[in-house]
Design a protein around this motif. Structure first.
Motif, PDB file in Angstrom:
ATOM      1  N   THR A 118       0.831  -1.209   0.000  1.00 29.62           N
ATOM      2  CA  THR A 118       0.000   0.000   0.000  1.00 29.62           C
ATOM      3  C   THR A 118       0.859   1.249   0.000  1.00 29.62           C
ATOM      4  O   THR A 118       0.623   2.190  -0.765  1.00 29.62           O
ATOM      5  N   LYS A 119       1.875   1.258   0.838  1.00 36.17           N
ATOM      6  CA  LYS A 119       2.758   2.418   0.897  1.00 36.17           C
ATOM      7  C   LYS A 119       3.542   2.578  -0.406  1.00 36.17           C
ATOM      8  O   LYS A 119       3.826   3.701  -0.832  1.00 36.17           O
ATOM      9  N   LEU A 120       3.874   1.455  -1.044  1.00 31.76           N
ATOM     10  CA  LEU A 120       4.570   1.530  -2.326  1.00 31.76           C
ATOM     11  C   LEU A 120       3.675   2.165  -3.387  1.00 31.76           C
ATOM     12  O   LEU A 120       4.129   3.011  -4.165  1.00 31.76           O
ATOM     13  N   VAL A 121       2.403   1.753  -3.432  1.00 31.81           N
ATOM     14  CA  VAL A 121       1.467   2.341  -4.397  1.00 31.81           C
ATOM     15  C   VAL A 121       1.366   3.850  -4.187  1.00 31.81           C
ATOM     16  O   VAL A 121       1.383   4.640  -5.149  1.00 31.81           O
ATOM     17  N   VAL A 122       1.271   4.271  -2.934  1.00 31.90           N
ATOM     18  CA  VAL A 122       1.180   5.700  -2.635  1.00 31.90           C
ATOM     19  C   VAL A 122       2.465   6.418  -3.046  1.00 31.90           C
ATOM     20  O   VAL A 122       2.425   7.492  -3.662  1.00 31.90           O
ATOM     21  N   ALA A 123       3.611   5.836  -2.724  1.00 28.81           N
ATOM     22  CA  ALA A 123       4.892   6.466  -3.078  1.00 28.81           C
ATOM     23  C   ALA A 123       5.054   6.580  -4.584  1.00 28.81           C
ATOM     24  O   ALA A 123       5.544   7.601  -5.098  1.00 28.81           O
ATOM     25  N   ILE A 124       4.641   5.534  -5.311  1.00 30.41           N
ATOM     26  CA  ILE A 124       4.715   5.582  -6.781  1.00 30.41           C
ATOM     27  C   ILE A 124       3.801   6.673  -7.319  1.00 30.41           C
ATOM     28  O   ILE A 124       4.195   7.458  -8.200  1.00 30.41           O
ATOM     29  N   ALA A 125       2.575   6.735  -6.812  1.00 24.82           N
ATOM     30  CA  ALA A 125       1.616   7.726  -7.294  1.00 24.82           C
ATOM     31  C   ALA A 125       2.109   9.148  -7.056  1.00 24.82           C
ATOM     32  O   ALA A 125       2.022  10.012  -7.938  1.00 24.82           O
ATOM     33  N   VAL A 126       2.658   9.393  -5.859  1.00 25.29           N
ATOM     34  CA  VAL A 126       3.150  10.731  -5.541  1.00 25.29           C
ATOM     35  C   VAL A 126       4.368  11.076  -6.393  1.00 25.29           C
ATOM     36  O   VAL A 126       4.464  12.184  -6.953  1.00 25.29           O
ATOM     37  N   THR A 127       5.306  10.139  -6.513  1.00 22.59           N
ATOM     38  CA  THR A 127       6.509  10.398  -7.313  1.00 22.59           C
ATOM     39  C   THR A 127       6.151  10.656  -8.774  1.00 22.59           C
ATOM     40  O   THR A 127       6.659  11.599  -9.394  1.00 22.59           O
ATOM     41  N   ALA A 128       5.277   9.835  -9.333  1.00 24.22           N
ATOM     42  CA  ALA A 128       4.881  10.010 -10.729  1.00 24.22           C
ATOM     43  C   ALA A 128       4.141  11.330 -10.933  1.00 24.22           C
ATOM     44  O   ALA A 128       4.366  12.035 -11.931  1.00 24.22           O
ATOM     45  N   ALA A 129       3.265  11.675  -9.996  1.00 27.48           N
ATOM     46  CA  ALA A 129       2.506  12.915 -10.137  1.00 27.48           C
ATOM     47  C   ALA A 129       3.407  14.138 -10.109  1.00 27.48           C
ATOM     48  O   ALA A 129       3.215  15.091 -10.876  1.00 27.48           O
ATOM     49  N   PHE A 130       4.423  14.107  -9.242  1.00 23.14           N
ATOM     50  CA  PHE A 130       5.315  15.263  -9.111  1.00 23.14           C
ATOM     51  C   PHE A 130       6.480  15.223 -10.098  1.00 23.14           C
ATOM     52  O   PHE A 130       7.290  16.154 -10.112  1.00 23.14           O
ATOM     53  N   CYS A 131       6.570  14.163 -10.903  1.00 23.87           N
ATOM     54  CA  CYS A 131       7.670  14.061 -11.869  1.00 23.87           C
ATOM     55  C   CYS A 131       7.172  13.931 -13.309  1.00 23.87           C
ATOM     56  O   CYS A 131       7.587  14.699 -14.185  1.00 23.87           O
ATOM     57  N   ALA A 132       6.316  12.946 -13.570  1.00 21.66           N
ATOM     58  CA  ALA A 132       5.881  12.697 -14.941  1.00 21.66           C
ATOM     59  C   ALA A 132       5.065  13.868 -15.485  1.00 21.66           C
ATOM     60  O   ALA A 132       5.259  14.294 -16.635  1.00 21.66           O
ATOM     61  N   VAL A 133       4.158  14.399 -14.668  1.00 16.29           N
ATOM     62  CA  VAL A 133       3.313  15.513 -15.137  1.00 16.29           C
ATOM     63  C   VAL A 133       4.151  16.766 -15.417  1.00 16.29           C
ATOM     64  O   VAL A 133       4.031  17.368 -16.500  1.00 16.29           O
ATOM     65  N   ALA A 138       6.868  20.423 -19.205  1.00 22.63           N
ATOM     66  CA  ALA A 138       8.140  21.036 -19.610  1.00 22.63           C
ATOM     67  C   ALA A 138       8.443  20.730 -21.069  1.00 22.63           C
ATOM     68  O   ALA A 138       8.885  21.611 -21.828  1.00 22.63           O
ATOM     69  N   GLY A 139       8.224  19.478 -21.484  1.00 28.64           N
ATOM     70  CA  GLY A 139       8.473  19.118 -22.876  1.00 28.64           C
ATOM     71  C   GLY A 139       7.559  19.856 -23.828  1.00 28.64           C
ATOM     72  O   GLY A 139       7.989  20.280 -24.917  1.00 28.64           O
ATOM     73  N   LEU A 140       6.309  20.020 -23.436  1.00 24.99           N
ATOM     74  CA  LEU A 140       5.362  20.755 -24.289  1.00 24.99           C
ATOM     75  C   LEU A 140       5.748  22.224 -24.406  1.00 24.99           C
ATOM     76  O   LEU A 140       5.612  22.833 -25.473  1.00 24.99           O
ATOM     77  N   ILE A 141       6.232  22.799 -23.316  1.00 24.78           N
ATOM     78  CA  ILE A 141       6.676  24.196 -23.365  1.00 24.78           C
ATOM     79  C   ILE A 141       7.897  24.339 -24.275  1.00 24.78           C
ATOM     80  O   ILE A 141       7.992  25.284 -25.071  1.00 24.78           O
ATOM     81  N   LEU A 142       8.813  23.389 -24.175  1.00 25.37           N
ATOM     82  CA  LEU A 142      10.068  23.508 -24.920  1.00 25.37           C
ATOM     83  C   LEU A 142       9.900  23.288 -26.414  1.00 25.37           C
ATOM     84  O   LEU A 142      10.476  24.017 -27.227  1.00 25.37           O
ATOM     85  N   ALA A 158       7.679   8.333 -15.406  1.00 26.33           N
ATOM     86  CA  ALA A 158       6.714   7.480 -14.701  1.00 26.33           C
ATOM     87  C   ALA A 158       7.293   6.099 -14.435  1.00 26.33           C
ATOM     88  O   ALA A 158       7.121   5.538 -13.343  1.00 26.33           O
ATOM     89  N   VAL A 159       7.979   5.548 -15.436  1.00 24.38           N
ATOM     90  CA  VAL A 159       8.594   4.229 -15.274  1.00 24.38           C
ATOM     91  C   VAL A 159       9.677   4.270 -14.197  1.00 24.38           C
ATOM     92  O   VAL A 159       9.746   3.383 -13.324  1.00 24.38           O
ATOM     93  N   ALA A 160      10.518   5.292 -14.237  1.00 30.40           N
ATOM     94  CA  ALA A 160      11.573   5.422 -13.231  1.00 30.40           C
ATOM     95  C   ALA A 160      10.983   5.618 -11.836  1.00 30.40           C
ATOM     96  O   ALA A 160      11.560   5.149 -10.838  1.00 30.40           O
TER      97      ALA A 160
END
Length: 259
Positions: A118-133, A138-142, A158-160
């Motif tokens: 459960t904690k892993l799912v939460v950590a993945i979701a938070v990391t992906a949200a604050f990184c992938a998005v 940034a890529g769209l702006i550039l 997201a994969v990382a």
């Protein structure tokens, strides 16, 4: 609760019950801990810095595929994702172990594998949200997703995020110095050794994620030293091994009164 001369003591948990893979209450508590004011500011700092940098680069240099790939690789994937992963992965369980609050969670009839998953799912979701998005934005702006660079690096982030969350969650279970160890790993291994030492690149999460970005992108400037099949296998192995070890380590923690 049982009471002794020393005061109240948590009873050992009975047979495990409840959901086997995901526990909503554990998830809610973990989200609350990760997204508290102080930690949320830390999580936002690097994505905001990335967006400020890309706006300045776009204003000064215009649209350029090479610049986009270099910036998203060197800042977003090599620095932002592992550092956010350190904050989210270690923060999902490390503070509870440090202050002893984990005792009350372990006293509940919840499988310890369920707690970790459960904690892993939460950590993945938070990391992906604050990184992938932010990486996608940034890529769209550039370059407006020219050569699929924005999507490619967002997918790679997201994969990382999955592998980093598992690795740093494991560190949060096995050491009280998880943040320090995680920062050393992120900055030294992923940031320096994984980029400069050819042999070490095979064991770099960044290179595994770059292999995914290379597959998604149509731009020849996105390259990885590791083939896509090897990268996928290593990502799965690293994630599963870190999760298994975290479960095993948590299972060795004993409550007062347990034999």
């Amino acid at each position: 609760m049982t009471t002794t001369a020393a005061g109240p003591r948590p009873q050992a948990a009975g047979p495990s019950s409840g959901p086997a893979l995901f526990h909503p209450t554990v998830a809610r508590l973990t989200y609350r801990g990760l997204l508290g004011r102080r930690r949320a500011l830390l999580l936002l700092a690097l994505p905001m810095l990335l967006l400020i940098i890309v706006v300045a680069v776009r204003a000064l240099a215009g649209q350029d595929d090479g610049t986009t790939a270099d910036l998203l690789r060197s800042f977003a994937l090599a620095a932002m994702v592992p550092l956010v992963g350190v904050i989210a992965g270690t923060g999902a369980i490390g503070p509870e172990i440090d202050d002893g609050a984990i005792v009350y969670l372990l006293a509940k009839p919840i499988r310890r594998s369920t707690i970790i998953l459960t904690k892993l799912v939460v950590a993945i979701a938070v990391t992906a949200a604050f990184c992938a998005v932010p990486t996608l934005i940034a890529g769209l702006i550039l370059n407006g997703n020219g050569q699929r660079l924005a999507v490619a690096f967002a997918v790679a982030a997201a994969v990382a995020s999955v592998a980093y969350a598992a690795i740093f969650l494991m560190l949060g279970v096995i050491t009280r110095h998880a943040v320090v160890v995680g920062l050393v790993y992120a900055l030294v291994w992923e940031g320096v050794v994984g980029n400069l030492v050819p042999g070490a690149r095979t064991l770099s999460v960044q290179q595994w994620a770059l292999a995914v970005a290379q597959k998604v992108s149509e731009n020849s400037t996105v390259t990885s030293d590791v083939s896509l099949p090897t990268s996928v296998v290593l990502l799965v192995v690293a994630t599963c091994a870190a999760t298994w070890f975290a479960v095993r380590k948590l299972s060795t923690l004993k409550l007062a009164g347990e034999e």
